[in-house]
Design a protein around this motif. Structure first.
Motif, short mmCIF file in Angstrom:
data_model
loop_
_atom_site.label_atom_id
_atom_site.label_comp_id
_atom_site.label_asym_id
_atom_site.label_seq_id
_atom_site.Cartn_x
_atom_site.Cartn_y
_atom_site.Cartn_z
N ILE A 347 0.85 -1.02 0.00
CA ILE A 347 0.03 -0.04 0.17
C ILE A 347 0.99 1.25 0.24
N TYR A 348 0.30 2.58 -0.22
CA TYR A 348 0.87 3.73 -0.15
C TYR A 348 0.54 4.48 0.95
N ASN A 349 1.18 4.82 2.08
CA ASN A 349 1.13 5.53 2.95
C ASN A 349 1.34 6.95 2.47
N LEU A 386 3.06 -3.03 9.53
CA LEU A 386 3.25 -1.84 9.03
C LEU A 386 4.19 -0.89 9.97
N LYS A 387 5.45 -0.64 9.47
CA LYS A 387 6.63 -0.06 10.26
C LYS A 387 6.29 1.40 10.41
N ASP A 388 5.79 2.14 9.24
CA ASP A 388 5.95 3.83 9.49
C ASP A 388 4.57 4.08 9.78
N ALA A 389 3.33 3.36 9.33
CA ALA A 389 2.21 4.11 9.64
C ALA A 389 1.93 4.69 10.96
N GLY A 390 1.58 5.83 11.05
CA GLY A 390 1.17 6.60 12.36
C GLY A 390 -0.51 6.98 12.71
N THR A 391 -0.85 7.16 13.60
CA THR A 391 -2.08 7.57 13.76
C THR A 391 -2.56 8.60 13.03
N ASN A 393 -2.87 8.33 9.63
CA ASN A 393 -2.32 8.29 8.07
C ASN A 393 -3.30 7.87 7.29
N THR A 394 -3.32 8.28 6.04
CA THR A 394 -4.01 7.93 4.99
C THR A 394 -3.28 6.86 4.41
N LEU A 395 -4.03 5.73 4.22
CA LEU A 395 -3.51 4.45 3.09
C LEU A 395 -4.12 4.38 2.04
N ILE A 396 -3.47 4.24 0.79
CA ILE A 396 -4.41 4.23 -0.24
C ILE A 396 -3.48 2.92 -1.00
N ALA A 397 -4.01 2.70 -2.26
CA ALA A 397 -3.61 1.67 -3.20
C ALA A 397 -2.07 2.21 -3.88
N VAL A 403 -3.19 11.40 -2.09
CA VAL A 403 -4.61 11.83 -1.65
C VAL A 403 -4.61 11.66 -0.29
N LEU A 404 -4.89 12.82 0.60
CA LEU A 404 -4.96 12.67 1.95
C LEU A 404 -6.26 12.64 2.50
N LEU A 405 -6.69 11.78 3.21
CA LEU A 405 -8.08 11.90 3.67
C LEU A 405 -8.29 12.92 4.66
#
Ligand code: GDP
Length: 417
Positions: A347-349, A386-391, A393-397, A403-405
């Motif tokens: 996925i793309y963070n 997921l190592k880098d995702a933080g609270t 964060n937007t995750l897309i394909a 795109v940021l939610l």
């Protein structure tokens, strides 16, 4: 219009339970998990003693009540309609206001729990305002009806006076304090009497004569409130015709989702009284992911994109809580708004501008964890790996444009020169 791929979503409810500290949020959540578990024969229970055993065993095993999102199932009483109810943990303490707001972003509806002996307390007011700010539809649960000083009227009045909302009581308590015997369903004009101490046995009967005038008057008010949001019902009302139960439920549901009506229920979570009826109200009145506005995201050009709840749409997910788990390490709790998240995929963070690999996916239940191969639009669960995702964060394909939610913070007005 609901497409075939979206149809399961009508039976999804993503809810939070919000309350002032001590109002009974934990007890209510535990009861909900107990009933939803029992509903599915998780933890066979036959009598009151077993009920407590089940709760204690779960506590010892470290019940995942503290999970950021717990997936439960409820079959609407009197029907065979199965619902998935995801319970999102909303921190109850004012110090965690930001966390409360974060959780408000990922739920579609909430149950506001009040202590019937205290009415609306200052902190409940804070949580109520946050829910207003995020446009979260609500039902209210006047808990602790068994407690000395309990008064349903107090809660109803406080909702009006202190919260400035229009309460729509859909129940009326039979007795209060140690004499709390049962609940009258004002919509169906039925009395639910609890016949054992734990309230797990319920006898349904006609409304006792002594309550008839009171509940008929309340029902009339309810019909008037429902008619305000439903034209067809208003026409019937003006012609002096009684709406059917289905019509009334439909109008109240629409009014709740529009945040014009706040259904109010009562009970005692501690004594297991009324929680099943609360669960019925959750599925009857709170919105499904299809009933709320689609989430939006902004691309680098400032263009806004909508992500309708559809498993076949583009992936859009929000990481809303990171937890350290002693067994599996870092757990990233996500809500999937659109598309499908698959284990083992990339996925793309978009928030961190990083590509990440999704490891295993988990759905958290009250007393177990379920490994799944995918999480679909409307679902909540935890991602391992997921190592880098933080609270937040937007995750897309992977491969999609950034795109940021919608962010948690209320955006400052942008002045364009
Ligand atoms: P929270 O802080 O909102 O999570 O509240 P808890 O669920 O921990 O409850 C706070 C206290 O109120 C505990 O001592 C509970 O046993 C008690 N409590 C919760 N629900 C009820 C109820 O329905 N009746 C009575 N009498 N006490 C309750």
């Amino acid at each position: 219009m609901t497409t075939k791929s979206q149809s399961y979503l009508t039976h999804f409810r993503n809810i939070g339970i919000a309350a002032h500290i001590d109002a009974g949020k934990t007890t209510t959540t535990e009861r909900i998990l107990y009933y939803t578990g029992r509903n599915r024969n998780i933890g066979e229970v036959h009598d009151g003693a077993a009920t407590m055993d089940w709760m204690e065993q779960e506590r010892e095993r470290g019940i995942t009540i503290t999970a950021a999102a717990t997936t439960a199932h409820w079959t609407r009483s009197g029907t065979s309609d199965d619902y998935t109810v995801n319970i999102i943990d909303t921190p109850g303490h004012v110090d965690f206001t930001i966390e409360v707001e974060r959780s408000m972003r990922v739920l579609d509806g909430a149950v506001a729990v009040f202590d019937s002996s205290q009415g609306v307390e200052p902190q409940s007011e804070t949580v109520w305002r946050q829910a207003d700010r995020y446009g979260v539809p609500r039902i209210a649960f006047s808990n602790k009806m068994d407690k000395t000083g309990a008064s349903f009227e107090l809660v109803i009045n406080d909702i009006k006076e202190r919260l400035g909302a229009i309460p729509a009581p859909i129940q009326y308590p039979m007795g209060a304090e140690s004499d709390f015997k049962g609940i009258i369903d004002i919509i169906r004009m039925q009395a639910h009497t609890f016949t054992n101490d734990l309230g797990t046995d319920i006898v349904v009967s006609d409304v006792p004569a002594e309550y008839m005038d009171k509940v008929q008057e309340m029902r009339q008010q309810l019909i008037e409130a429902a008619a305000e949001v439903d034209e067809a019902l208003m026409e019937k009302y003006l012609e002096g015709e009684e709406p059917t139960i289905e019509e009334l439920v439909k109008a109240i549901r629409a009014g709740t989702i529009q945040k014009k009506i706040f259904p109010v229920l009562c009970g005692s979570a501690l004594k297991n009284k009324g929680v099943q009826l609360l669960l019925d109200a959750v599925v009857d009145y709170l919105p499904s992911p299809l009933d709320v506005e689609s989430i939006k995201g902004t691309d680098e050009e400032g263009d806004v994109h909508e992500f309708p709840a559809d498993p076949e749409g583009k992936l859009a997910a929000l990481a809303f809580k990171i937890m350290a788990d002693p067994y599996v390490g870092r757990l990233t709790f996500v809500r999937i708004y659109s598309g499908t998240l698959t284990s083992g995929s990339y996925i793309y963070n978009a928030s961190k501008d990083k590509r990440e690999r999704v490891g295993r996916l988990l759905k958290m239940h009250a007393n177990s964890r379920e490994e799944v191969s995918e999480l679909k639009a409307g679902e909540l669960g935890a991602v391992i790996g997921l190592k880098d995702a933080g609270t937040g964060n937007t995750l897309i394909a992977d491969g999609e444009d950034r795109v940021l939610l919608e962010s948690i913070d209320v955006p400052e007005p942008v002045i364009k020169l």
